[in-house]
Scaffold this active site. Structure first.
Site, PDB file in Angstrom:
ATOM      1  N   CYS A   1      13.944  11.015   6.242  1.00 35.48           N
ATOM      2  CA  CYS A   1      13.920  10.639   7.660  1.00 35.48           C
ATOM      3  C   CYS A   1      15.324  10.646   8.244  1.00 35.48           C
ATOM      4  CB  CYS A   1      13.296   9.268   7.834  1.00 35.48           C
ATOM      5  SG  CYS A   1      14.295   7.977   7.129  1.00 35.48           S
TER       6      CYS A   1
ATOM      7  N   LYS B   1       0.887  -1.176   0.000  1.00 34.53           N
ATOM      8  CA  LYS B   1       0.000   0.000   0.000  1.00 34.53           C
ATOM      9  C   LYS B   1       0.919   1.219   0.000  1.00 34.53           C
ATOM     10  CE  LYS B   1      -1.710   3.014   1.954  1.00 34.53           C
ATOM     11  NZ  LYS B   1      -1.438   4.414   1.509  1.00 34.53           N
TER      12      LYS B   1
HETATM   13  P1  NAD Z   1       2.486   9.216   6.822  1.00 29.80           P
HETATM   14  O1  NAD Z   1       2.586   8.620   8.179  1.00 29.80           O
HETATM   15  O2  NAD Z   1       1.539  10.347   6.627  1.00 29.80           O
HETATM   16  O3  NAD Z   1       2.026   8.099   5.757  1.00 29.80           O
HETATM   17  C1  NAD Z   1       2.682   6.866   5.648  1.00 29.80           C
HETATM   18  C2  NAD Z   1       1.676   5.820   5.170  1.00 29.80           C
HETATM   19  O4  NAD Z   1       0.633   5.692   6.136  1.00 29.80           O
HETATM   20  C3  NAD Z   1       1.019   6.158   3.849  1.00 29.80           C
HETATM   21  O5  NAD Z   1       0.938   4.990   3.061  1.00 29.80           O
HETATM   22  C4  NAD Z   1      -0.357   6.662   4.257  1.00 29.80           C
HETATM   23  O6  NAD Z   1      -1.354   6.386   3.298  1.00 29.80           O
HETATM   24  C5  NAD Z   1      -0.624   5.896   5.527  1.00 29.80           C
HETATM   25  N1  NAD Z   1      -1.472   6.652   6.483  1.00 29.80           N
HETATM   26  C6  NAD Z   1      -1.480   7.993   6.655  1.00 29.80           C
HETATM   27  N2  NAD Z   1      -2.362   8.330   7.621  1.00 29.80           N
HETATM   28  C7  NAD Z   1      -2.915   7.183   8.054  1.00 29.80           C
HETATM   29  C8  NAD Z   1      -3.897   6.879   9.053  1.00 29.80           C
HETATM   30  N3  NAD Z   1      -4.474   7.835   9.796  1.00 29.80           N
HETATM   31  N4  NAD Z   1      -4.230   5.595   9.248  1.00 29.80           N
HETATM   32  C9  NAD Z   1      -3.642   4.622   8.526  1.00 29.80           C
HETATM   33  N5  NAD Z   1      -2.723   4.847   7.566  1.00 29.80           N
HETATM   34  C10 NAD Z   1      -2.353   6.113   7.335  1.00 29.80           C
HETATM   35  O7  NAD Z   1       3.970   9.599   6.372  1.00 29.80           O
HETATM   36  P2  NAD Z   1       4.433  10.407   5.082  1.00 29.80           P
HETATM   37  O8  NAD Z   1       4.066  11.837   5.242  1.00 29.80           O
HETATM   38  O9  NAD Z   1       4.013   9.706   3.841  1.00 29.80           O
HETATM   39  O10 NAD Z   1       6.027  10.238   5.204  1.00 29.80           O
HETATM   40  C11 NAD Z   1       6.854  11.095   5.945  1.00 29.80           C
HETATM   41  C12 NAD Z   1       7.188  10.520   7.302  1.00 29.80           C
HETATM   42  O11 NAD Z   1       7.803   9.250   7.155  1.00 29.80           O
HETATM   43  C13 NAD Z   1       8.196  11.359   8.074  1.00 29.80           C
HETATM   44  O12 NAD Z   1       7.790  11.425   9.415  1.00 29.80           O
HETATM   45  C14 NAD Z   1       9.501  10.586   7.929  1.00 29.80           C
HETATM   46  O13 NAD Z   1      10.435  10.813   8.951  1.00 29.80           O
HETATM   47  C15 NAD Z   1       8.999   9.190   7.949  1.00 29.80           C
HETATM   48  N6  NAD Z   1       9.954   8.259   7.367  1.00 29.80           N
HETATM   49  C16 NAD Z   1      10.570   7.379   8.197  1.00 29.80           C
HETATM   50  C17 NAD Z   1      11.510   6.489   7.683  1.00 29.80           C
HETATM   51  C18 NAD Z   1      12.188   5.494   8.572  1.00 29.80           C
HETATM   52  O14 NAD Z   1      12.714   4.509   8.058  1.00 29.80           O
HETATM   53  N7  NAD Z   1      12.199   5.699   9.876  1.00 29.80           N
HETATM   54  C19 NAD Z   1      11.806   6.511   6.312  1.00 29.80           C
HETATM   55  C20 NAD Z   1      11.138   7.427   5.495  1.00 29.80           C
HETATM   56  C21 NAD Z   1      10.203   8.287   6.027  1.00 29.80           C
END
Ligand code: NAD
Length: 499
Positions: free
Chosen positions: A281, A173
């Site tokens: 990240c 997803k």
């Molecule tokens: P996000 O949490 O908004 O979304 C990530 C995924 O979760 C997406 O597929 C989205 O559709 C889903 N999602 C969003 N809201 C949801 C909800 N309420 N319920 C269920 N699913 C939901 O993150 P983003 O904005 O796409 O990415 C940026 C974030 O990711 C930053 O905080 C970054 O630091 C983090 N990140 C972490 C790593 C790591 O390995 N630690 C790597 C890359 C990015």
């Protein structure tokens, strides 16, 4: 308007929910496609079909599965430019950065070409009289990957490679903001020989994610995204008895010691702080110089470097250092945080507010900002800004700098710049962060190590990719066998062939 699809049973399938999300072009602010958002029923059907396909895939020997990874790796290389452009078009990052996104994912696929080696079991001969024990690693069944917008190729590849080469079927997803790369990778995997149904790419939002979390067939969830969602998904997946590893957000500090080469440290900070508009990240968002003299000298070096940064669309080629942020909301949030930083008393040394690019006035571009005299109570320190904003927090001593990093709730990455091996070793040993760079600003481990943060940057067990990933995507079964002693007559003396 282009209408994207799901990828089910080895083909593109239109969404049936009637719900869509806009896929933006962050450089122009225009909608460039719309992506269907799956219902629970669509997700459940895709999972059920994946479970059927998984049986044949698990029964395919590991070496044959690895050959699919080999062919996939070749295809990724062949389509590198196309994939990089797909990443940049939806994310906004520069083309060289888009290529890096694909490359760091490809490197995990390369490791998965050797998956059979990672899937070997353990054996104890004569653990008791006539008793042998062996442990085997078996795939889990259907697993799910839920991925963020900021690495549209790399993170889906980190999930697909180990999960599929271990014999699982996967529901991917991807982020609804950047879904096209995952759909293209699915096409390439089919071309590489992956049987239909073993990888299903289902687009969606919370409804699709919750359907994954509540579906009993799904055995494991690998999530990457922001910390609140990581924590939510970990909790719900674990309550439902699933294996879960959920990687969250970050606030990565770089400590700069007085003996560091400050020009090199400043170069590293600019790349690590502002590359990909800070939407990594592993971005460094906090510089922690030790001592007032170091802090003054560092700021002096940072200002001209930051003022020189070129912001623009990926189509401008190598002239651009970083592109727009992902959405209008992200831009507004970053601008508001910068404003708050000023109000709360931080010194805004380079002001990126009000940035506008001629010809791209509706794009989501944000200028680079640099703060000095930031303190741990300020919002710009406490929040993951995920934008081109670097904060300098001055520390009086090494111990104070180390304590600052240790007290921060996030623990994804950190770095120290120093000329002293003793200080570097002490830092690496004592800091409570998962990935540490020594004179190295973005210490994303190579693909045969593994990636994972500590504290609020990760929930669950084991890291992503590397040996940990094969543990995560398999479970151990241990057989204790006894064959009663007494050699029988009638041994055969010819050399038997394996059946
Ligand atoms: P996000 O949490 O908004 O979304 C990530 C995924 O979760 C997406 O597929 C989205 O559709 C889903 N999602 C969003 N809201 C949801 C909800 N309420 N319920 C269920 N699913 C939901 O993150 P983003 O904005 O796409 O990415 C940026 C974030 O990711 C930053 O905080 C970054 O630091 C983090 N990140 C972490 C790593 C790591 O390995 N630690 C790597 C890359 C990015």
């Amino acid at each position: 308007m282009q209408e994207l699809t799901h990828w089910i049973g080895g083909q593109h399938v239109k969404g049936t929910s009637g719900r869509f999300a806009d896929v933006m072009n962050p450089a122009t602010g225009e909608v460039q496609a719309r992506v269907p958002l799956a219902t629970k029923a669509e997700m459940d059907a895709a999972i059920a079909a994946a479970a059927v396909a998984q049986e044949g895939w698990a029964a395919t020997n590991p070496q044959r599965r690895a050959r699919v990874m080999m062919a996939f790796g070749d295809l990724i290389n062949k389509h590198m430019d196309e994939l990089a452009e797909l990443v940049s078009r939806e994310h906004g990052k520069t083309l060289p950065d888009g290529r890096g996104d694909v490359q760091r994912g490809l490197e995990v696929i390369e490791v998965c070409m050797g998956a059979p080696h990672m899937l070997k079991g353990e054996y104890t001969n004569d653990g008791g009289p006539g008793i042998d024990l062996y442990s085997m690693r078996q795939p889990l069944g259907v697993v799910a990957g839920i991925t963020p917008f900021n690495f549209p190729a790399m993170i889906p590849l980190w999930k697909m490679g180990p999960a599929l080469s271990s014999g699982n079927a996967m529901i991917l997803k991807p982020s609804e903001r950047c879904p096209s790369t995952s759909l293209r990778l699915a096409e390439l995997l089919k071309e590489a020989g992956l049987p239909d149904g073993v990888l299903q790419v289902i687009n969606g939002d919370k409804e699709a994610v919750d359907a994954i979390l509540d579906n009993d067939t799904v055995q494991a969830v690998g999530f990457v995204g922001s910390t609140p969602i990581a924590q939510y998904i970990y909790g719900r997946a674990a309550t439902n008895g699933k294996r879960a590893q959920c990687f969250g957000g970050a606030k990565n500090h770089m400590v700069i010691m007085p003996d560091a080469d400050l020009d090199k440290a400043a170069d590293a900070l600019v790349g690590a702080g502002f590359g990909a508009a800070g939407e990594r990240c592993m971005a460094i968002s906090v510089a922690v110089p030790v001592g007032e003299k170091t802090a003054d000298a560092l700021i002096e070096r940072l200002i001209p470097r930051i003022e020189k940064l070129k912001v623009g669309p990926y189509t401008a080629g190598a002239d651009v250092d970083f592109g727009p942020v992902i959405t209008a909301q992200a831009k507004a949030r970053i601008d508001a945080l910068v404003e708050t930083g000023v109000k709360q008393g931080a010194k805004l040394v380079v002001d990126g507010r009000g940035f506008s690019l001629q010809g791209y006035e509706n794009g989501f571009f944000v200028g680079a900002s640099l703060f000095d005299n930031v303190t741990p109570e300020m919002d710009i320190y406490r929040e993951e800004i995920f934008g081109p904003v670097l904060s300098q927090v001055r520390a009086k001593s090494y111990d104070e700098a180390l304590a600052l990093v240790k007290d921060n709730p996030f623990g994804n990455g950190t770095a120290i710049f120093t000329a002293d091996g003793d200080t570097a070793r002490d830092f690496a040993n004592k800091v409570n962060v998962g990935m540490v760079g020594i004179n190295f600003p973005i210490p994303v481990p190579l693909s045969y190590h593994s990636f994972g943060g500590w504290k609020k940057s990760a929930f669950g067990d084991l890291n992503q990719y590397g040996p940990d990933a094969f543990k995560f995507y398999t479970r151990t079964k241990t057989v204790t066998q006894r064959w009663f002693s007494g050699i029988k007559e009638g041994g055969e003396f010819h050399f038997k062939q394996m059946d």
